[in-house]
Design an enzyme around this catalytic site. Structure first.
Site, PDB file in Angstrom:
ATOM      1  N   ASP A 160       0.887  -1.033   0.182  1.00 36.94           N
ATOM      2  CA  ASP A 160      -0.143  -0.076  -0.050  1.00 36.94           C
ATOM      3  C   ASP A 160       0.892   1.285  -0.025  1.00 36.94           C
ATOM      4  OD1 ASP A 160      -2.070   1.684   0.175  1.00 36.94           O
ATOM      5  OD2 ASP A 160      -2.526   1.477   2.384  1.00 36.94           O
ATOM      6  N   LEU A 161       1.800   1.211  -0.841  1.00 38.19           N
ATOM      7  CA  LEU A 161       2.746   2.404  -0.774  1.00 38.19           C
ATOM      8  C   LEU A 161       2.366   3.425  -1.927  1.00 38.19           C
ATOM      9  CD1 LEU A 161       6.200   0.290  -1.623  1.00 38.19           C
ATOM     10  CD2 LEU A 161       5.265   1.374   0.744  1.00 38.19           C
ATOM     11  N   GLU A 162       1.868   4.802  -1.212  1.00 36.56           N
ATOM     12  CA  GLU A 162       1.164   5.697  -1.914  1.00 36.56           C
ATOM     13  C   GLU A 162       2.118   6.826  -2.349  1.00 36.56           C
ATOM     14  OE1 GLU A 162      -2.010   6.850   0.424  1.00 36.56           O
ATOM     15  OE2 GLU A 162      -2.860   4.718   0.768  1.00 36.56           O
ATOM     16  N   HIS A 163       3.316   6.683  -2.332  1.00 35.28           N
ATOM     17  CA  HIS A 163       4.517   7.637  -2.520  1.00 35.28           C
ATOM     18  C   HIS A 163       5.385   7.197  -3.641  1.00 35.28           C
ATOM     19  CE1 HIS A 163       3.143   9.963   0.818  1.00 35.28           C
ATOM     20  NE2 HIS A 163       2.963   8.984   1.497  1.00 35.28           N
TER      21      HIS A 163
END
Length: 336
Positions: A160-163
């Site tokens: 869930d890496l949002e960057h």
């Protein structure tokens, strides 16, 4: 079925890393991709409900893992944290949850697994910055993830890496994790809508690179502006068309239906935008699997093997009296 991953995890380390898989072009045209490869079997049911569990207090409901509703088939523990070593992750149980010891938390994980629930560690979230950008950080991510799975008994990992991610090196890391954990690995992803608009994005590339062992992509249909559907039309968030037309991009461009889920907020408080009432979620599920309940967008075919739905979060669901899981859960489990 109860997962046996905690009894079979093997820490292989760097030798398990492999090269990234070459990709086809980024077109989003329906039907353009080769036929999807079905993933290896896991303990996850054919139609599954996924929910994120808070290892923190954000004003929703603080609950121990054992108190999570029985409606959920996959519980993603949120979140692992980065360390000073690039790519490496760790997990620290927040005292606010109320556990007297880490062993009590591990016992709750084992109890959920005994009920047939998969419990995985989620990496990232809005505030999580984990960078896997070279071979060393890929090794660090794989080794530390496998170590956490071994220590706590987690069945797998949620990305869930949002960057931003680097598909090449995250592919290396995930391939190593799969090699270390075996086919019992439960591996999920929660990209934002922009990350899955076409196959040229890093997130979509990662999904395609690892589709031989990917469990499900639960795209976040919230905190998003309007997006293109697979028919090239623009759809607004918070509608049944937004859910179905965007899912179609993944379904028609290389992912198996069993690898696609709908990620939505459990309540209006759970996200800044994009909440849809449970009946709308159920209508979208029916549209994609049965061809009924559609809005203006009607897919050319149905996808009975669609995995199901995800929510942020089990805590916000509890805050609203389990209004989401009590309605969407039975519907997911009753899909064809």
């Amino acid at each position: 079925m109860t997962s046996t991953l905690s009894r079979t995890t093997r820490l292989l380390g760097a030798t398990a890393l492999v090269c990234a898989i070459a990709l086809a072009g980024p077109a989003v045209t329906a039907g353009a991709a080769d036929g999807p490869a079905e993933p290896a079997p896991t303990a996850v049911p054919r139609h599954a409900l996924t929910g994120y569990w808070h290892n923190f207090d954000n004003g929703s409901v603080v609950q121990r893992l054992g108190d999570v509703s029985d409606a959920y088939d996959i519980i993603a523990v949120s979140f692992a944290e980065s360390t000073a070593t690039p790519g490496e992750i760790d997990f620290t149980l927040d005292p606010v949850i109320g556990y007297g010891s880490e062993q009590e938390f591990k016992d709750d994980i084992a109890a959920k697994q005994a009920e047939g629930v998969s419990v995985i560690i989620s990496v990232g979230g809005q505030n999580g910055h984990v960078a896997v950008t070279d071979g060393a950080s890929a090794r660090a991510f794989a080794d530390s993830t496998l170590a956490l799975m071994h220590e706590y008994g987690f069945d797998g990992v949620d990305i869930d890496l949002e960057h931003g991610i680097d598909a090449e090196y995250m592919t290396q890391a995930m391939t190593a994790i799969h090699a270390g954990a075996g086919d019992g690995l439960v591996y999920t992803m929660a990209p934002q809508t922009l990350d899955m608009q076409h196959t040229g994005t890093e997130y979509f590339q990662l999904a395609l690179n690892t589709r031989d062992f990917l469990t499900v992509v639960n795209m976040q249909y919230y905190n998003s502006g309007s997006m293109l559907g697979c028919d090239g039309q623009v759809y607004s968030s918070g509608t049944v068309d937004f859910l179905t037309a965007l899912a179609c991009i993944q379904l028609e461009n290389g992912l198996a239906p069993s690898q696609v889920g709908l990620g939505v907020p459990a309540s209006p408080n759970a996200a800044g935008s994009g909440y849809v009432p449970p009946p709308v979620v159920n209508a979208a599920l029916d549209c994609l699997t049965r061809g009924t309940g559609c809005g203006s967008f009607v897919p050319d075919r149905t996808y009975p093997d669609l995995r199901g739905a995800m929510t942020w979060s089990v805590n916000w669901d509890a805050h609203s009296g389990h209004a989401w899981s009590s309605e969407v859960g039975p519907h997911v489990h009753g899909l064809p």
